[in-house]
Design a protein around this motif. Structure first.
Motif, PDB file in Angstrom:
ATOM      1  N   ARG A 152      12.134  -4.685  -4.224  1.00  0.00           N
ATOM      2  CA  ARG A 152      11.722  -3.536  -3.431  1.00  0.00           C
ATOM      3  C   ARG A 152      10.621  -2.742  -4.145  1.00  0.00           C
ATOM      4  N   ARG A 153      10.649  -2.712  -5.472  1.00  0.00           N
ATOM      5  CA  ARG A 153       9.564  -2.055  -6.207  1.00  0.00           C
ATOM      6  C   ARG A 153       8.259  -2.810  -6.011  1.00  0.00           C
ATOM      7  N   VAL A 154       8.341  -4.145  -5.920  1.00  0.00           N
ATOM      8  CA  VAL A 154       7.136  -4.922  -5.630  1.00  0.00           C
ATOM      9  C   VAL A 154       6.585  -4.551  -4.264  1.00  0.00           C
ATOM     10  N   THR A 155       7.473  -4.449  -3.274  1.00  0.00           N
ATOM     11  CA  THR A 155       7.038  -4.064  -1.935  1.00  0.00           C
ATOM     12  C   THR A 155       6.387  -2.687  -1.946  1.00  0.00           C
ATOM     13  N   THR A 156       6.982  -1.759  -2.672  1.00  0.00           N
ATOM     14  CA  THR A 156       6.413  -0.410  -2.771  1.00  0.00           C
ATOM     15  C   THR A 156       5.073  -0.437  -3.473  1.00  0.00           C
ATOM     16  N   ALA A 157       4.974  -1.223  -4.552  1.00  0.00           N
ATOM     17  CA  ALA A 157       3.705  -1.303  -5.275  1.00  0.00           C
ATOM     18  C   ALA A 157       2.609  -1.907  -4.401  1.00  0.00           C
ATOM     19  N   ARG A 158       2.958  -2.925  -3.625  1.00  0.00           N
ATOM     20  CA  ARG A 158       1.956  -3.515  -2.724  1.00  0.00           C
ATOM     21  C   ARG A 158       1.537  -2.522  -1.655  1.00  0.00           C
ATOM     22  N   ASP A 159       2.481  -1.750  -1.168  1.00  0.00           N
ATOM     23  CA  ASP A 159       2.144  -0.742  -0.165  1.00  0.00           C
ATOM     24  C   ASP A 159       1.228   0.312  -0.752  1.00  0.00           C
ATOM     25  N   GLN A 160       1.514   0.721  -1.978  1.00  0.00           N
ATOM     26  CA  GLN A 160       0.655   1.712  -2.633  1.00  0.00           C
ATOM     27  C   GLN A 160      -0.727   1.134  -2.932  1.00  0.00           C
ATOM     28  N   ALA A 161      -0.773  -0.158  -3.262  1.00  0.00           N
ATOM     29  CA  ALA A 161      -2.079  -0.787  -3.487  1.00  0.00           C
ATOM     30  C   ALA A 161      -2.883  -0.837  -2.181  1.00  0.00           C
ATOM     31  N   ARG A 162      -2.217  -1.109  -1.072  1.00  0.00           N
ATOM     32  CA  ARG A 162      -2.901  -1.093   0.223  1.00  0.00           C
ATOM     33  C   ARG A 162      -3.418   0.309   0.552  1.00  0.00           C
ATOM     34  N   ILE A 163      -2.574   1.314   0.282  1.00  0.00           N
ATOM     35  CA  ILE A 163      -3.001   2.689   0.542  1.00  0.00           C
ATOM     36  C   ILE A 163      -4.179   3.055  -0.346  1.00  0.00           C
ATOM     37  N   ALA A 164      -4.136   2.614  -1.610  1.00  0.00           N
ATOM     38  CA  ALA A 164      -5.256   2.903  -2.509  1.00  0.00           C
ATOM     39  C   ALA A 164      -6.532   2.227  -2.025  1.00  0.00           C
ATOM     40  N   GLY A 165      -6.402   1.006  -1.468  1.00  0.00           N
ATOM     41  CA  GLY A 165      -7.583   0.344  -0.909  1.00  0.00           C
ATOM     42  C   GLY A 165      -8.136   1.098   0.288  1.00  0.00           C
ATOM     43  N   ASP A 166      -7.249   1.608   1.142  1.00  0.00           N
ATOM     44  CA  ASP A 166      -7.705   2.406   2.281  1.00  0.00           C
ATOM     45  C   ASP A 166      -8.400   3.688   1.812  1.00  0.00           C
ATOM     46  N   ALA A 167      -7.837   4.293   0.767  1.00  0.00           N
ATOM     47  CA  ALA A 167      -8.457   5.511   0.239  1.00  0.00           C
ATOM     48  C   ALA A 167      -9.824   5.217  -0.343  1.00  0.00           C
ATOM     49  N   LEU A 168      -9.975   4.058  -0.966  1.00  0.00           N
ATOM     50  CA  LEU A 168     -11.286   3.693  -1.504  1.00  0.00           C
ATOM     51  C   LEU A 168     -12.305   3.503  -0.385  1.00  0.00           C
TER      52      LEU A 168
END
Length: 425
Positions: A152-168
């Motif tokens: 589940r931490r992997v899923t959260t980290a991937r979600d945060q990475a996606r959000i960071a990409g959107d923010a970029l």
């Protein structure tokens, strides 16, 4: 900063609505059926070296009970008299040969006392096997919970990475439109790089947790783990006033009772051993001089002069007193351990319920408002990054809180595990 505070206040007001919509992150997609915790426990129980050791101990105790019930073996006796003497007894001309058996007869109830000790030892071995099985379940549960939490931490980290990409991408649009400094794009890129690196770290930890679980159960894990395990929380009403702790029937107290039973049976055996045994047996004697044969009947009784058994009784009695004291200490210790474990489980449930509910919903709503405000130019990038960092930390805290509750619940189940029912008398 005032704008961010306003966003957080708005998020708090919307938390109850968002909580109904927000749920745990989507599990990692894997092929195959769900590999449940019960399956893992069964697999671990069949491959654990400690389980094999417990089974061998039970077999040894059963063999010991059989040995304890056996009667002493008869003794063959042979004797030659009146040989190699002087005069008429020179050589073997006047030899007298006696051949017979001596049968030991146990007195004082030694055999039943030995069987009593063996039965108590068998009961202790069976309780120890149940203790090992409970320990295996606790260990596998902890590894399983950690593996699920790691995924589940992997899923959260991937979600945060996606959000960071959107923010970029949003920062790049703002910079290209001349609405923001290029520094914002650099900050967003740094956040994306850190988020992607965190995904790699969490993947390694997840692989390690899954490998540890597979190693413990002795076979590879086919299929997905049960992600819903973390979300099984008790109702808030389930933890009311603490009920009195009852240790009767628990494994720990049953083991202490079995140790006392062994010591008590040892006292009875020591008392039985004080009674001397007798050896009786018939024999035949051949007289060489007349070539006649005569019957002989022998009786022998040991004289308890140097060892009358009092020291053995004193030793066994002291051991019984020690076992009784340890049994009382165990009862107090297990009561304290169960009380502490139940309190920890209740606190963990409260923390998990808050972290995965209102707190997570508020953080998600705050991050959503910050993203919208940033795209519309109402919030700055620092406010957005702060809201996203808060969301990531809250998600991880929620996962940790859920895992802590499951581990605390497993510890309570281990401490209150019932002893096996049955007798060997």
């Amino acid at each position: 900063m005032q704008k961010l505070c306003a966003a957080l206040l708005a998020a708090a007001s919307c938390a109850s609505v968002a909580h109904a919509q927000a749920g745990p992150p989507a599990p990692i997609t894997q092929a195959g059926p769900i590999y449940s915790l019960d399956q893992a426990v069964v697999a671990a129980g069949g491959s654990a070296p400690s389980t094999s050791a417990a089974t061998a101990a039970i077999e040894a105790a059963r063999a010991g009970r059989t040995v304890a019930g056996l009667r002493p073996n008869p003794v063959f006796q042979g004797q030659i008299e009146n040989i190699t003497g002087s005069g008429p007894y020179r050589g073997v001309r006047a030899a007298e040969t006696t051949v017979g058996f001596a049968i030991p007869i146990e007195l004082g109830g030694k055999r039943s006392a030995r069987v009593g000790v063996a039965n108590a030892q068998l009961s202790r071995a069976e309780i120890q096997a149940a203790i090992i099985a409970a320990d295996v379940r606790l260990q596998v549960t902890q590894l399983y919970v950690e593996a699920v939490a790691a995924e589940r931490r992997v899923t959260t980290a991937r979600d945060q990475a996606r959000i960071a990409g959107d923010a970029l991408r949003a920062a790049s649009v703002r910079v290209q439109a001349g609405r923001a400094s290029p520094l914002e794009q650099q900050r967003a890129d740094v956040a994306r790089i850190n988020a992607e690196a965190n995904v790699e770290r969490q993947l390694r930890l997840s692989d390690a947790a899954r490998a540890n679980l597979a190693r413990r159960i002795g076979q590879p894990i086919d299929g997905r783990l049960d992600e819903t395990l973390l979300d099984r929380l008790p109702d808030a009403a389930a933890y009311g006033p603490a009920a009195p702790v009852r240790t009767v029937g628990t494994l720990a107290l049953a083991a202490a009772d079995a140790d006392f039973s062994i010591a008590d049976a040892g006292v009875r055996l020591a008392r039985a051993n004080r009674v001397p045994d007798i050896n009786v047996g018939p024999a035949l004697r051949r007289l060489e001089a007349t070539n006649d044969t005569a019957a002989v009947f022998t009786v022998s009784i040991p004289i308890p002069v140097f060892n009358n058994g009092r020291a053995a009784i004193a030793q066994a009695t002291a051991q019984r007193t020690q076992a009784d004291a340890l049994r009382r200490v165990t009862a107090l210790d297990i009561e304290q351990a169960i009380t502490d474990a139940q309190a920890q489980a209740a606190n963990a449930a409260t923390t998990a319920r808050a972290a995965s509910g209102p707190a997570l919903a508020a953080a998600q709503e705050a991050a959503r408002i910050a993203r919208i405000g940033y795209r519309e130019g109402k919030f700055g990038q620092l406010e957005l990054l702060d809201a996203e960092r808060t969301l990531a930390e809250t998600r991880v805290a929620a996962i940790d809180a859920l895992a802590n509750y499951q581990n605390a619940r497993a510890q309570v189940e281990r401490l209150t595990a019932p002893a096996p029912v049955g007798g060997n008398q």
